[in-house]
Design a protein around this motif. Structure first.
Motif, PDB file in Angstrom:
ATOM      1  N   ILE A 119      28.339 -54.023 -12.248  1.00 20.10           N
ATOM      2  CA  ILE A 119      27.723 -54.283 -11.673  1.00 20.10           C
ATOM      3  C   ILE A 119      28.040 -54.317  -9.672  1.00 20.10           C
ATOM      4  O   ILE A 119      26.878 -54.673  -9.426  1.00 20.10           O
ATOM      5  CB  ILE A 119      30.042 -55.339 -11.568  1.00 20.10           C
ATOM      6  CG1 ILE A 119      29.593 -56.592 -12.858  1.00 20.10           C
ATOM      7  CG2 ILE A 119      29.344 -56.347 -10.197  1.00 20.10           C
ATOM      8  CD1 ILE A 119      31.007 -56.705 -12.451  1.00 20.10           C
ATOM      9  N   GLU A 120      28.410 -53.174  -9.836  1.00 16.78           N
ATOM     10  CA  GLU A 120      28.565 -52.222  -8.429  1.00 16.78           C
ATOM     11  C   GLU A 120      26.630 -51.938  -8.139  1.00 16.78           C
ATOM     12  O   GLU A 120      25.967 -52.340  -7.317  1.00 16.78           O
ATOM     13  CB  GLU A 120      29.273 -51.485  -8.395  1.00 16.78           C
ATOM     14  CG  GLU A 120      28.908 -50.260  -7.464  1.00 16.78           C
ATOM     15  CD  GLU A 120      29.822 -49.522  -6.959  1.00 16.78           C
ATOM     16  OE1 GLU A 120      31.265 -49.435  -5.378  1.00 16.78           O
ATOM     17  OE2 GLU A 120      30.268 -49.084  -7.627  1.00 16.78           O
ATOM     18  N   THR A 123      23.444 -54.807 -10.255  1.00 16.56           N
ATOM     19  CA  THR A 123      23.613 -56.380  -9.489  1.00 16.56           C
ATOM     20  C   THR A 123      23.156 -57.765  -9.843  1.00 16.56           C
ATOM     21  O   THR A 123      23.364 -58.237 -10.227  1.00 16.56           O
ATOM     22  CB  THR A 123      24.284 -56.337  -7.411  1.00 16.56           C
ATOM     23  OG1 THR A 123      25.334 -55.000  -8.108  1.00 16.56           O
ATOM     24  CG2 THR A 123      24.373 -57.607  -7.063  1.00 16.56           C
ATOM     25  N   SER A 124      21.353 -56.772  -9.461  1.00 16.98           N
ATOM     26  CA  SER A 124      20.780 -58.239 -10.027  1.00 16.98           C
ATOM     27  C   SER A 124      20.866 -58.401 -11.538  1.00 16.98           C
ATOM     28  O   SER A 124      20.660 -59.325 -11.541  1.00 16.98           O
ATOM     29  CB  SER A 124      19.192 -57.696  -9.748  1.00 16.98           C
ATOM     30  OG  SER A 124      19.303 -57.463  -8.081  1.00 16.98           O
ATOM     31  N   ARG A 127      23.744 -61.052 -12.274  1.00 13.84           N
ATOM     32  CA  ARG A 127      23.453 -62.300 -11.967  1.00 13.84           C
ATOM     33  C   ARG A 127      22.746 -62.612 -13.109  1.00 13.84           C
ATOM     34  O   ARG A 127      22.489 -63.608 -13.079  1.00 13.84           O
ATOM     35  CB  ARG A 127      23.229 -61.344 -10.621  1.00 13.84           C
ATOM     36  CG  ARG A 127      23.483 -62.073  -9.589  1.00 13.84           C
ATOM     37  CD  ARG A 127      23.786 -62.599  -8.293  1.00 13.84           C
ATOM     38  NE  ARG A 127      24.212 -61.439  -6.925  1.00 13.84           N
ATOM     39  CZ  ARG A 127      25.222 -61.994  -6.812  1.00 13.84           C
ATOM     40  NH1 ARG A 127      25.959 -63.341  -6.856  1.00 13.84           N
ATOM     41  NH2 ARG A 127      25.547 -61.728  -5.337  1.00 13.84           N
ATOM     42  N   LEU A 190      32.408 -59.459  -8.043  1.00 12.20           N
ATOM     43  CA  LEU A 190      30.877 -59.532  -7.733  1.00 12.20           C
ATOM     44  C   LEU A 190      30.751 -60.263  -6.503  1.00 12.20           C
ATOM     45  O   LEU A 190      29.661 -59.437  -6.003  1.00 12.20           O
ATOM     46  CB  LEU A 190      29.939 -59.866  -8.745  1.00 12.20           C
ATOM     47  CG  LEU A 190      28.812 -60.729  -8.533  1.00 12.20           C
ATOM     48  CD1 LEU A 190      27.904 -59.519  -8.463  1.00 12.20           C
ATOM     49  CD2 LEU A 190      28.407 -61.606  -9.404  1.00 12.20           C
ATOM     50  N   GLU A 191      31.587 -60.811  -5.993  1.00 12.94           N
ATOM     51  CA  GLU A 191      31.578 -61.242  -4.350  1.00 12.94           C
ATOM     52  C   GLU A 191      32.130 -60.999  -3.336  1.00 12.94           C
ATOM     53  O   GLU A 191      31.614 -61.037  -2.620  1.00 12.94           O
ATOM     54  CB  GLU A 191      32.245 -62.900  -4.417  1.00 12.94           C
ATOM     55  CG  GLU A 191      30.981 -63.597  -5.974  1.00 12.94           C
ATOM     56  CD  GLU A 191      29.327 -63.808  -5.490  1.00 12.94           C
ATOM     57  OE1 GLU A 191      29.240 -64.088  -5.117  1.00 12.94           O
ATOM     58  OE2 GLU A 191      28.440 -64.037  -7.193  1.00 12.94           O
ATOM     59  N   ARG A 193      33.956 -57.925  -3.910  1.00 10.19           N
ATOM     60  CA  ARG A 193      34.203 -56.279  -3.576  1.00 10.19           C
ATOM     61  C   ARG A 193      35.045 -55.604  -2.954  1.00 10.19           C
ATOM     62  O   ARG A 193      35.329 -54.619  -2.688  1.00 10.19           O
ATOM     63  CB  ARG A 193      32.389 -56.147  -2.890  1.00 10.19           C
ATOM     64  CG  ARG A 193      31.212 -56.545  -3.440  1.00 10.19           C
ATOM     65  CD  ARG A 193      30.940 -55.821  -4.956  1.00 10.19           C
ATOM     66  NE  ARG A 193      29.990 -56.654  -5.814  1.00 10.19           N
ATOM     67  CZ  ARG A 193      28.860 -55.844  -5.768  1.00 10.19           C
ATOM     68  NH1 ARG A 193      28.916 -54.312  -5.289  1.00 10.19           N
ATOM     69  NH2 ARG A 193      27.425 -55.629  -6.168  1.00 10.19           N
TER      70      ARG A 193
END
Length: 224
Positions: A119-120, A123-124, A127, A190-191, A193
């Motif tokens: 995720i870090e 990220t794209s 998503r 994800l939102e 952090r």
């Protein structure tokens, strides 16, 4: 004395008249263009989702015509399928490679930390995976990835349940619960952090393991 003037037709006059050469544009190979389009589409799908993404925007960002995109992928659905398939394989490979420890508690921590790292760093891609598309089947989204991971965890829990006297058939239920907990926490992280991913993974393992270590072999419903 008067200044030196250029004589029409002289070498100096000709040198001034020659315009500077424009840098030649490097032409991409078909493979390079395909990779460029996938990268651009991945970013747009992550930003806007499938429905709000258009081939026109992908082509505009790549500075090519729409037919070039259609030539490579056949349309938006084909492009989206390629992007999703790559992310699915990438995440599964990461998690499968990470599951190396022998102790179940360490395996749970490795899986949680690997997902948070993905995720870090990607990220794209994450998503894209968590945005559900009505065009994709159950084999091409985040849920399918987590289901594959749960099956791997199921085999680990099955052996652990047998050694502790629990019903091995329930390993599937518990594996889905554990992986689901990690996955939903990952979407939340994800939102926000924070806290740092190592701390999140440690708390997930703390909740899961300290609960698993005191399991009742045959829990029943609590009636008032």
């Amino acid at each position: 004395m008067g200044g030196v003037t250029d004589v029409p037709g002289s070498d100096r006059s000709r040198r001034r008249a020659v315009p500077a050469a424009k840098p030649s544009r490097v032409r991409m190979s078909a493979a390079q263009r395909r990779e460029q389009l996938i990268s651009i589409a991945r970013q747009i799908f992550a930003e806007r989702g499938f429905d709000a993404t258009s081939i026109e925007e992908v082509a505009a960002r790549a500075k090519v015509s729409k037919p070039v995109v259609y030539e490579h992928f056949g349309g938006k659905e084909g492009l989206y399928a390629v992007v999703v398939d790559r992310e699915v394989r990438s995440l599964l490979e990461r998690i499968t490679t990470a599951l190396t420890a022998g102790h179940p508690r360490e395996l749970l921590e490795q899986a949680a930390l690997t997902l948070l790292t993905y995720i870090e760093e990607e990220t794209s891609g994450f998503r894209v995976l968590v945005r559900e598309s009505p065009l994709m089947s159950a084999t091409g989204n985040f849920s399918s990835v987590m289901n594959d991971v749960a099956h791997q965890v199921e085999h680990i829990l099955g052996a652990e349940f047998s050694s502790r006297g629990y019903e091995p058939k329930l390993a599937e239920l518990y594996s889905q619960a554990l992986v689901g907990m990690v996955a939903l926490t990952g979407r939340w992280w994800l939102e926000v952090r924070k806290p740092r991913k190592e701390t999140v993974a440690a708390h997930l393992v703390n909740l899961a393991w300290n609960g698993l270590s005191h399991l009742e072999s045959k829990p029943g419903p609590i009636r008032g």
